[in-house]
Design an enzyme around this catalytic site. Structure first.
Site, PDB file in Angstrom:
ATOM      1  N   ASP A 668       1.845  -6.212   2.065  1.00  0.00           N
ATOM      2  CA  ASP A 668       0.384  -5.427   1.708  1.00  0.00           C
ATOM      3  C   ASP A 668      -0.097  -6.641   0.661  1.00  0.00           C
ATOM      4  O   ASP A 668      -1.175  -7.191   0.510  1.00  0.00           O
ATOM      5  CB  ASP A 668       0.496  -4.271   1.423  1.00  0.00           C
ATOM      6  CG  ASP A 668      -0.845  -3.863   0.816  1.00  0.00           C
ATOM      7  OD1 ASP A 668      -1.810  -3.778   1.731  1.00  0.00           O
ATOM      8  OD2 ASP A 668      -1.113  -3.380  -0.332  1.00  0.00           O
ATOM      9  N   LYS A 672      -2.996  -9.477   0.435  1.00  0.00           N
ATOM     10  CA  LYS A 672      -4.097  -9.527  -0.520  1.00  0.00           C
ATOM     11  C   LYS A 672      -4.145 -10.875  -1.107  1.00  0.00           C
ATOM     12  O   LYS A 672      -5.353 -11.495  -1.522  1.00  0.00           O
ATOM     13  CB  LYS A 672      -3.771  -8.420  -1.755  1.00  0.00           C
ATOM     14  CG  LYS A 672      -4.195  -7.230  -1.080  1.00  0.00           C
ATOM     15  CD  LYS A 672      -3.543  -6.062  -1.980  1.00  0.00           C
ATOM     16  CE  LYS A 672      -3.725  -5.015  -1.477  1.00  0.00           C
ATOM     17  NZ  LYS A 672      -3.298  -3.751  -2.697  1.00  0.00           N
TER      18      LYS A 672
END
Length: 811
Positions: A668, A672
């Site tokens: 994750d 980003k």
């Protein structure tokens, strides 16, 4: 009868329909007589009489059985009272239809005679009812008053003869008698019946008002007056209190159906006021049309939709004199009127808008007139585009035309042609008829400053999606009041159900969605729904975490949707997809906002975009990207408690995914970081990122349940990492973009790092995220953005912010 202070009162067909219509008309006339007003009444054919007569004619001309329909027609005409003697008109109809049936043909001349019976029946019925009410009335056949040319179906009056006959007739009528005159019909010099064209009863009333020097013409219809747009097309249309003759004339010429294009001129000559009134709403003051307008600016949006566009292309005619004259002579010889003209300058091309029923005739006339030019190849094409409509913005100044034009383009409505009048302020656009409903609403919302409608489709109704839906519903009124933006969620979809409502979903959306039949995700269904209901200013919101759903972005953009997403996958997919999506957005003039992809509701992506686009050289970006991992290591570093205890707390508080390995694996954070890299035009792929997976290898393949029951086994690994640090240092899981960021690719690292507790990264608290942006101008001192980095409310609020930004940008 004397003409001083006289009023001409005209009733439209619906105002004279059986039941409340004709009852109200009688009441209006009685009230005016009681007040001592001197009036002349002009009547249209009642209800849908004209349509019924046309249908009877068509049946007879085809040789189909029509007599049952004729008997039904006669019964309906006689319904208000048996006292009215309609036998003459009924017999004339029978004879005319019988002749058409036998010949199996019907000329326009015969059609005029048949249609005339509608008005003759109307005045006889109205006169009879007035007499029964104690009012002395006289039915007058306008064929005895108005003399026209022989252009059957759309005849023009011969002014001097008509005026002479009108004055001679009315001078013989007692002032206590109410004349009831047929609208729409007249006669030529041979005494053959003619008609005055579309909405010709208005023209009859206007001519009588002129000849009799009336004080006012009152036109009773089924609407309250003239509106800023057709209320059938635009719910937000507002009534116009007052117009000038010039403005009304523009509206009439460009399709305002309540006016006849020729109605205004006779009134303007004598400065006679025209008032449009509603016979079903007697308290309303209607719209007053007079010599002056009471306000400046755009007045209305008018529509012509029974038209066709003729394209005349002749590159070899460039610079030749007389081409336009030849075009218009060829058309005028065939009685074909042109309503809109647009002419190219660099290449010889002329666009002509004509009545749809005249389009084929117009092409044949032009082909005949330019036969030799086809042979010499000076003219190479004369073609027709059917299914078009003309939208005219009455009062539009070209200085501000870019506002409605840009709004149309934003909604993927590209005009085929446009022109503006030289004297008045009026712009007309030719568009595809399929775009008409949407186009009128888009223009109306733009030029009249009413609330702009934004139609939202939300995909994914999980924690973030559900929170967002409720936030929009709860704040819709405040947004409407403050920003004049009406937010409507017209669709909600999850993996199994789709809920759609063109007026917007209600607060009971979750229950309604649950009770929908199980369907596929329904992106195509939703696209089609938006198209069918002409929804404008479309936004699709992706709150799924689905890799598969991202494949819908391109069709959504192609269908006219802007995009807002909390789903990171589209921006971390292959660079090829990333580039294709940006090209599609550029091609279709759509936007894609995804501020919540990194840092939940923090203004990070916007800041980076602004710096990058302004020419600032960003040299490094690093930070704590995950609110859940921020909480985890902030607490673990500062408190003397086992890692498993802190992890369980984070799970219980909802900071992590249900299976926390999805956070601990680092993917994750890596996504980003990749999103930020691509904002700097770097072409990195996900595979380029160096990721430190925090899950010990032994726990990566076990079931979720087994992992959650074995959290204590993680303690030794993380305690060792904690103890290996220097003094006054803390653990932080950091994403770091570095390297030469002027090349195609940068270095992307995601890892657990020990930082000084006194540093911005080290002083982080709770579940906050923090980002350090290093630039050439700022040197060693980074720009720091810090704040809440996790939570459904924060993320949903960020998505909501993107929606509002799109709504505002599209104004």
């Amino acid at each position: 009868m004397t003409h001083k202070k006289m009023k001409v009162i005209k009733f439209g067909g619906i105002s004279l329909s059986n039941g409340i219509g004709i009852d109200n008309a009688i009441a209006i006339i009685k009230k005016k007589i009681k007040k001592g007003e001197q009036i002349v009444v002009v009547a249209s054919a009642r209800g849908n009489t004209t349509d019924q007569l046309e249908q009877l004619l068509e049946k007879a001309a085809r040789g189909s059985a029509y007599k049952t329909a004729l008997e039904n027609f006669k019964e309906e005409q006689q319904q208000p009272t048996q006292n009215a003697d309609l036998s003459v008109e009924f017999l004339r109809l029978e004879n005319l239809l019988e002749a058409v049936f036998l010949l199996k043909d019907c000329s326009q001349k015969i059609k005029d005679e048949v249609l005339a019976q509608g008005e003759l029946l109307a005045v006889k019925m109205l006169t009879s009812l007035l007499e029964s009410s104690g009012i002395t009335a006289q039915a007058i056949d306008a064929r005895q008053l108005l003399v026209t040319d022989e252009n059957f179906g759309n005849a023009s009056p011969i002014e001097a003869l008509s005026k002479e006959k009108v004055l001679a007739c009315f001078n013989k009528i007692d002032k206590n008698v109410v004349p009831v005159v047929t609208g729409f019909i007249a006669a030529n010099i041979k005494n053959e019946t003619t008609t005055l064209g579309r909405n010709g009863s208005n023209y009859t009333a206007s001519l009588l008002a002129n000849y009799l020097a009336a004080e006012e013409l009152q036109n009773y219809t089924h609407v309250n007056g003239i509106y800023t747009a057709n209320p059938d097309l635009v719910k937000d249309a507002k009534k116009i209190a007052q117009l000038s003759f010039a403005e009304a004339n523009e509206m009439a010429n460009f399709g305002a159906t309540i006016l006849h294009a020729k109605t205004i001129t006779p009134l303007l000559e004598k400065n006679i006021n025209l008032r449009i009134l509603n016979s079903f709403n007697l308290e309303d003051q209607g719209t007053l049309i007079t010599s002056e307008s009471n306000q400046k600016g755009i007045k209305s949006i008018a529509v012509l939709n029974q038209v066709a566009l003729i394209n005349f292309e002749g590159r070899g005619l460039l610079g030749k004199v007389g081409v336009d004259a030849r075009i218009f002579k060829a058309l005028s010889d065939q009685q074909i009127s042109v309503s809109i003209i647009s002419q190219g300058s660099s290449e010889r091309g002329i666009g002509l808008v004509v009545d749809a029923e005249k389009a084929t005739e117009a092409v044949l006339a032009l082909e005949a007139a330019f036969e030799m030019d086809f042979y010499t190849k000076d003219v190479h094409r004369i073609s027709v585009i059917d299914d078009v409509a003309v939208v005219s913005i009455i009062g539009q100044d070209l200085n501000n035309f870019h506002h409605p034009f840009n709004a149309l383009i934003k909604n993927q409505i590209v005009p085929l042609l446009f022109n503006n009048t030289i004297t008045g302020k009026n712009v007309s656009l030719v568009i595809k008829k399929a775009d008409l409903h949407k186009a009128v609403n888009v223009i109306h919302g733009q030029v009249f400053g009413v609330a702009k409608k934004v139609n939202i489709a939300v995909f994914g109704k999980g924690l973030v999606g559900g929170t967002l839906i409720n936030q929009i519903l709860e704040n819709a009124k405040a947004v409407l009041d403050r920003r004049k933006i009406e937010l409507k969620i017209f669709a909600i979809a999850n993996s199994k159900q789709v809920l759609v409502n063109q007026d917007g979903v209600s607060k009971d959306w979750a229950h309604q969605l649950e009770n929908q039949e199980t369907t596929k995700l329904g992106v195509e269904t939703i696209i089609q729904f938006a198209k069918t209901h002409h929804l404008e200013n479309l936004i699709a919101v992706d709150n799924t975490a689905s890799a598969d759903f991202v494949s819908n972005y391109l069709p959504l953009v192609s269908a006219g949707f802007d995009l807002v997403s909390s789903n990171k996958i589209a921006n971390t997919n292959s660079f090829s997809f990333y580039k294709t999506l940006r090209e599609a957005l550029k091609e279709h003039k759509k936007e894609y906002l995804y501020e919540t992809n990194v840092g939940a509701g923090l203004p990070l992506i916007d800041t980076i975009k602004l710096l990058h686009e302004s020419g600032e050289n960003i040299t490094r970006i690093r930070g704590v990207f995950s609110g859940s991992l921020s909480y985890l290591f902030n607490k673990f570093s500062s408190a003397d408690i086992p890692f498993s205890t802190v992890l369980q707390e984070a799970i219980d508080l909802g900071y992590t995914e249900p299976d926390p390995r999805e956070d601990l694996c680092g993917n994750d954070v890596a996504r980003k970081l990749l999103i930020l890299a691509r904002e700097l035009d770097l072409e990195n792929e996900f595979e380029d990122i160096h990721i430190e997976n925090l899950i010990p290898p032994a726990f990566r393949e076990t079931s979720s349940a087994k992992f959650l029951s074995s959290l204590a086994d993680l303690n030794a690994v993380f305690t060792a990492k904690k103890q290996a640090q220097k003094e006054d240092h803390v653990l932080r899981y950091i994403g770091d973009l570095s390297g030469d960021l002027f090349q195609n690719k940068g270095h992307l690292d995601v890892k657990l790092t020990s930082v000084p507790v006194s540093s911005p990264l080290g002083s982080l608290k709770g579940s906050d995220a923090i980002f350090e942006i290093y630039t050439e101008s700022y040197g060693e001192q980074p720009i720091v953005i810090q704040g809440a980095g996790a939570g459904a409310k924060v993320t949903a609020r960020g998505v909501f912010g993107d929606i509002l930004r799109l709504a505002k940008n599209n104004n």
